[in-house]
Design a protein around this motif. Structure first.
Motif, short mmCIF file in Angstrom:
data_model
loop_
_atom_site.label_atom_id
_atom_site.label_comp_id
_atom_site.label_asym_id
_atom_site.label_seq_id
_atom_site.Cartn_x
_atom_site.Cartn_y
_atom_site.Cartn_z
N LYS A 72 -7.72 -16.89 -4.18
CA LYS A 72 -7.19 -16.89 -2.82
C LYS A 72 -5.84 -17.60 -2.80
N ILE A 73 -4.86 -16.91 -2.29
CA ILE A 73 -3.50 -17.48 -2.24
C ILE A 73 -3.05 -17.47 -0.78
N GLY A 74 -2.71 -18.66 -0.26
CA GLY A 74 -2.23 -18.74 1.12
C GLY A 74 -0.93 -17.95 1.26
N ALA A 75 -0.76 -17.34 2.43
CA ALA A 75 0.39 -16.45 2.65
C ALA A 75 1.73 -17.15 2.43
N LEU A 76 1.75 -18.47 2.69
CA LEU A 76 3.02 -19.19 2.57
C LEU A 76 3.24 -19.82 1.20
N THR A 77 2.39 -19.47 0.25
CA THR A 77 2.58 -20.00 -1.10
C THR A 77 3.87 -19.45 -1.69
N ARG A 78 4.67 -20.33 -2.26
CA ARG A 78 5.96 -19.91 -2.80
C ARG A 78 5.78 -19.21 -4.15
N LEU A 79 6.67 -18.27 -4.41
CA LEU A 79 6.55 -17.46 -5.63
C LEU A 79 6.58 -18.35 -6.88
N GLU A 80 7.38 -19.41 -6.85
CA GLU A 80 7.49 -20.27 -8.03
C GLU A 80 6.14 -20.96 -8.33
N ASP A 81 5.41 -21.31 -7.28
CA ASP A 81 4.10 -21.96 -7.49
C ASP A 81 3.11 -20.96 -8.09
N ILE A 82 3.21 -19.69 -7.68
CA ILE A 82 2.33 -18.66 -8.25
C ILE A 82 2.70 -18.43 -9.71
N THR A 102 10.76 -12.37 -10.09
CA THR A 102 11.44 -12.14 -8.82
C THR A 102 12.70 -13.00 -8.71
N ALA A 103 13.82 -12.37 -8.45
CA ALA A 103 15.06 -13.07 -8.07
C ALA A 103 15.41 -14.23 -8.99
N THR A 104 15.66 -15.41 -8.39
CA THR A 104 16.11 -16.59 -9.14
C THR A 104 15.18 -17.77 -8.83
N PRO A 105 15.26 -18.85 -9.63
CA PRO A 105 14.43 -20.03 -9.32
C PRO A 105 14.62 -20.48 -7.87
N HIS A 106 15.86 -20.47 -7.40
CA HIS A 106 16.16 -20.92 -6.04
C HIS A 106 15.40 -20.07 -5.01
N ILE A 107 15.48 -18.75 -5.16
CA ILE A 107 14.81 -17.86 -4.19
C ILE A 107 13.29 -17.96 -4.34
N ARG A 108 12.82 -18.13 -5.56
CA ARG A 108 11.36 -18.27 -5.77
C ARG A 108 10.84 -19.58 -5.17
N GLU A 109 11.70 -20.59 -5.09
CA GLU A 109 11.29 -21.87 -4.48
C GLU A 109 11.23 -21.75 -2.96
N MET A 110 11.92 -20.76 -2.40
CA MET A 110 11.93 -20.55 -0.94
C MET A 110 10.99 -19.41 -0.55
N GLY A 111 11.06 -18.31 -1.32
CA GLY A 111 10.37 -17.07 -0.95
C GLY A 111 8.86 -17.19 -1.13
#
Ligand SMILES: Cc1cc2nc3c(=O)[nH]c(=O)nc-3n(C[C@H](O)[C@H](O)[C@H](O)COP(=O)(O)OP(=O)(O)OC[C@H]3O[C@@H](n4cnc5c(N)ncnc54)[C@H](O)[C@@H]3O)c2cc1C
Length: 320
Positions: A72-82, A102-111
């Motif tokens: 189970k992954i919460g909807a707001l989990t950031r891509l970098e954490d996954i 996906t994208a860059t570390p920066h975007i994965r930390e936000m997205g």
């Protein structure tokens, strides 16, 4: 000088509150904002939300855990954490790799994962700033990509004459892993999350919000993989990506960036079923995956067919 449009920004305290703001109309939810803010800033769409509802202020929407044989992954989990999660990397490798690529570390930390599967499709006519092309997707009468530069567009035909492609790197992994998308209203099979009546949309109702991603634990002796082809290695959307889950004589394979929504390669799955995978089976599955693919008039996107074929073959072999 450009006059910037104004919008209200509301920090939601609960999903119910966010949904009721959406119900009032002319509102959009924001998670990481890495896609939404670009579409607003560049005024890509004819309509602009009056209200942006921030989901990040809702507690307990960011988690990764296994419960009762389901990830189970919460909807707001950031891509970098996954991407960095040991649990996801070990048992759900296709998803970890899709998030990582996906994208860059920066975007994965936000997205976030929800934003990644809800992002708008990619087409340079659709996404051009200041809504300069009133294309089919925006309610116009023309697909400018049909006669224009369509080198990155669909190889599996149009949806309502729209040739834009779904660019998500996590979506094909979720389809291959047989995931479900939980919202404030229902549970949706990942494969059915994208709408075929409005090109490039999800099936979400106007007041529906993704709350959780659920992935059943893969059966023993099953492996999954994700491979992405992009022009640049550093930061780039996929030209084609592919995710697969293979084992026990069964297979689920999904391509993306080749069609309006993630494209399940059912014909390739049929080639593999009941067989043990080797190079020639993987090759045959790659060929089957693109047997019904067609280049657009002018052949500008013909190269994507060969890439899709190779991506399927390599992803299958990566699972073996
Ligand atoms: C330079 C750049 C490169 C990129 N490269 C890639 C790439 O290589 N691969 C890739 O897959 N993506 C890429 N992206 C796209 C995108 O930024 C990411 O996919 C990111 O994961 C989006 O998540 P977000 O939380 O920032 O979404 P947001 O921008 O917050 O939201 C995106 C959309 O989803 C909706 N939404 C957000 N959360 C929810 C929810 N919980 N329920 C319902 N709707 C919701 C929003 O209303 C909006 O329409 C890139 C973006 C940029 C700017």
């Amino acid at each position: 000088m450009k006059t910037w449009k104004k919008f209200a920004h509301i920090d939601a305290k609960s999903i119910d509150e966010a949904a009721s703001i959406l119900r009032a109309g002319k509102a959009a939810v924001i998670s990481g904002g890495t896609d939404l803010l670009g579409t607003m800033r560049f005024e890509i769409l004819p309509a602009y939300p009056d209200v942006v509802v921030n989901l990040k202020t809702i507690p307990e929407m960011d988690y990764i855990r296994e419960e009762g044989g389901v990830l189970k992954i919460g909807a707001l989990t950031r891509l970098e954490d996954i991407a960095k999660s040991d649990l996801v990397r070990k048992k759900y490798a296709a998803l970890a790799e899709g998030a990582h690529r996906t994208a860059t570390p920066h975007i994965r930390e936000m997205g976030t994962i929800a934003g990644n599967i809800c992002q708008l499709n990619r087409c340079w006519y659709f996404r051009i700033p200041d809504n300069r092309f009133n294309c089919i997707r925006k309610g116009g009468k023309t697909c400018f990509a049909m006669a224009g530069d369509n080198r990155y567009h669909s190889i599996f035909g149009a949806v309502k004459m729209c040739l834009a492609v779904n660019p998500s790197d996590t979506a094909p992994a979720l389809v291959a892993l047989n995931a479900r998308i939980k919202t404030n209203k229902r549970l949706i099979e990942a494969e059915n999350f994208w709408d075929m009546t409005i090109p490039g949309s999800t099936v979400l109702a106007a007041d529906e919000i993704v709350t959780e991603i659920q992935v059943p634990a893969p059966a023993a002796n099953t492996r999954s993989a994700f491979i992405k082809f992009a022009i640049r290695k550093s930061i780039d959307f996929p030209i084609v990506n592919c995710a697969a889950m293979i084992g026990n004589g069964d297979a689920r394979i999904c391509l993306n960036a080749v069609y309006n929504k993630p494209y399940r390669a059912v014909k390739a799955e049929e080639v593999i079923k009941g067989k043990s995978v080797d190079e020639s089976i993987a090759d045959a599955a790659g060929a089957a995956a693109v047997a019904s693919a067609r280049a657009l008039p002018g052949d500008r996107n013909k190269w994507k067919i060969q890439i899709a074929k190779t991506m399927v073959k390599r992803t299958i072999l990566a699972c073996a």
